[in-house]
Scaffold this motif. Structure first.
Motif, mmCIF file in Angstrom:
data_model
loop_
_atom_site.group_PDB
_atom_site.id
_atom_site.type_symbol
_atom_site.label_atom_id
_atom_site.label_comp_id
_atom_site.label_asym_id
_atom_site.label_seq_id
_atom_site.Cartn_x
_atom_site.Cartn_y
_atom_site.Cartn_z
ATOM 1 N N LEU A 92 0.830 -1.207 0.000
ATOM 2 C CA LEU A 92 0.000 0.000 0.000
ATOM 3 C C LEU A 92 0.866 1.260 0.000
ATOM 4 O O LEU A 92 0.600 2.215 -0.743
ATOM 5 C CB LEU A 92 -0.944 0.005 1.201
ATOM 6 N N ILE A 93 1.915 1.260 0.807
ATOM 7 C CA ILE A 93 2.850 2.396 0.817
ATOM 8 C C ILE A 93 3.458 2.571 -0.574
ATOM 9 O O ILE A 93 3.558 3.685 -1.089
ATOM 10 C CB ILE A 93 3.945 2.194 1.889
ATOM 11 N N GLY A 94 3.827 1.464 -1.198
ATOM 12 C CA GLY A 94 4.382 1.522 -2.548
ATOM 13 C C GLY A 94 3.384 2.052 -3.554
ATOM 14 O O GLY A 94 3.742 2.858 -4.430
ATOM 15 N N ALA A 95 2.132 1.620 -3.452
ATOM 16 C CA ALA A 95 1.098 2.086 -4.392
ATOM 17 C C ALA A 95 0.869 3.590 -4.245
ATOM 18 O O ALA A 95 0.799 4.318 -5.253
ATOM 19 C CB ALA A 95 -0.200 1.327 -4.163
ATOM 20 N N VAL A 96 0.771 4.070 -3.014
ATOM 21 C CA VAL A 96 0.567 5.501 -2.777
ATOM 22 C C VAL A 96 1.774 6.294 -3.293
ATOM 23 O O VAL A 96 1.617 7.338 -3.941
ATOM 24 C CB VAL A 96 0.308 5.768 -1.274
ATOM 25 N N MET A 97 2.954 5.789 -3.009
ATOM 26 C CA MET A 97 4.171 6.452 -3.478
ATOM 27 C C MET A 97 4.224 6.491 -5.011
ATOM 28 O O MET A 97 4.563 7.517 -5.612
ATOM 29 C CB MET A 97 5.387 5.708 -2.925
ATOM 30 N N ASN A 98 3.859 5.394 -5.644
ATOM 31 C CA ASN A 98 3.868 5.306 -7.100
ATOM 32 C C ASN A 98 2.888 6.303 -7.716
ATOM 33 O O ASN A 98 3.231 7.029 -8.655
ATOM 34 C CB ASN A 98 3.525 3.879 -7.527
ATOM 35 N N ILE A 99 1.689 6.362 -7.181
ATOM 36 C CA ILE A 99 0.681 7.309 -7.692
ATOM 37 C C ILE A 99 1.164 8.741 -7.493
ATOM 38 O O ILE A 99 1.083 9.566 -8.414
ATOM 39 C CB ILE A 99 -0.689 7.068 -7.011
ATOM 40 N N GLY A 100 1.697 9.032 -6.315
ATOM 41 C CA GLY A 100 2.194 10.379 -6.037
ATOM 42 C C GLY A 100 3.315 10.783 -6.978
ATOM 43 O O GLY A 100 3.334 11.906 -7.503
ATOM 44 N N MET A 101 4.246 9.872 -7.192
ATOM 45 C CA MET A 101 5.354 10.171 -8.105
ATOM 46 C C MET A 101 4.856 10.369 -9.533
ATOM 47 O O MET A 101 5.339 11.246 -10.249
ATOM 48 C CB MET A 101 6.405 9.059 -8.054
ATOM 49 N N ASN A 102 3.876 9.568 -9.957
ATOM 50 C CA ASN A 102 3.319 9.736 -11.302
ATOM 51 C C ASN A 102 2.633 11.091 -11.454
ATOM 52 O O ASN A 102 2.758 11.741 -12.493
ATOM 53 C CB ASN A 102 2.336 8.614 -11.635
#
Length: 180
Positions: free
Chosen positions: A69-79
């Protein structure tokens, strides 16, 4: 799995433009860089698969889900930040970074939860393989031969080193081939 993912990554680093040109000749040259950065995430993805499986087998689904979940949020934020600013070139940095952080998270917590021993010989052998493969890729791409033959040499060298460094034993491959 990890040596093969390193081989795939090195191939993408040294032959990204040529591979993308074969796949779609109409794409601009920058698409090779996108491909390269996406494939740079492959070793981290492989590590994630290995260590998330260990966490799952140990019953640590809640912990594993939190890391993902942390990775998914980070990925969306970076995108959200990178794609408007850098367009197609910004997109692959997000999964590369995210997968690396997730892999480190899975590795750290699998080691902690399962009390896995540190094996520096194992770590150094993978680092040695990666450095040697990078050196071979660099040298081979300087040879005045067609890129396809350069690619074949890098693949052959990578596979040979997998056996020479004993990541995989010839006996084990023969056993697997007999069973299938």
């Amino acid at each position: 799995l990890l040596p093969v993912s390193f081989l795939v990554m090195i191939i993408a680093v040294f032959f990204n433009q040529e591979i993308m040109q074969v796949l779609n000749p109409d794409l601009p040259g920058t698409k090779g860089w996108v491909f390269m950065w996406l494939m740079a995430a492959f070793p981290a993805f492989s590590i994630s698969n290995i260590y998330s499986t260990l966490l799952t087998a140990n019953g640590n689904l809640k912990l594993m889900t939190r890391i993902a979940l942390i990775g998914a949020v980070m990925n969306i934020g970076m995108n959200i930040v990178l794609i408007p600013r850098y367009h197609a070139l910004g997109a692959p940095f997000s999964p590369c970074t995210t997968e690396s952080i997730i892999a480190l998270g899975f590795l750290f917590f699998a080691k902690k939860e399962l009390t896995l021993k540190e094996d520096l010989k194992w770590v150094f052998s993978f680092c040695y393989y990666l450095l040697l493969l990078t050196f071979i890729g660099f040298v081979i791409t300087k040879l005045p031969i067609v890129w396809f033959f350069q690619l074949a040499i890098v693949i052959f060298a990578g596979i040979a080193m997998i056996f020479l460094l004993r990541f995989l034993e010839v006996k084990e491959v023969r056993k697997l081939l007999r069973k299938s």
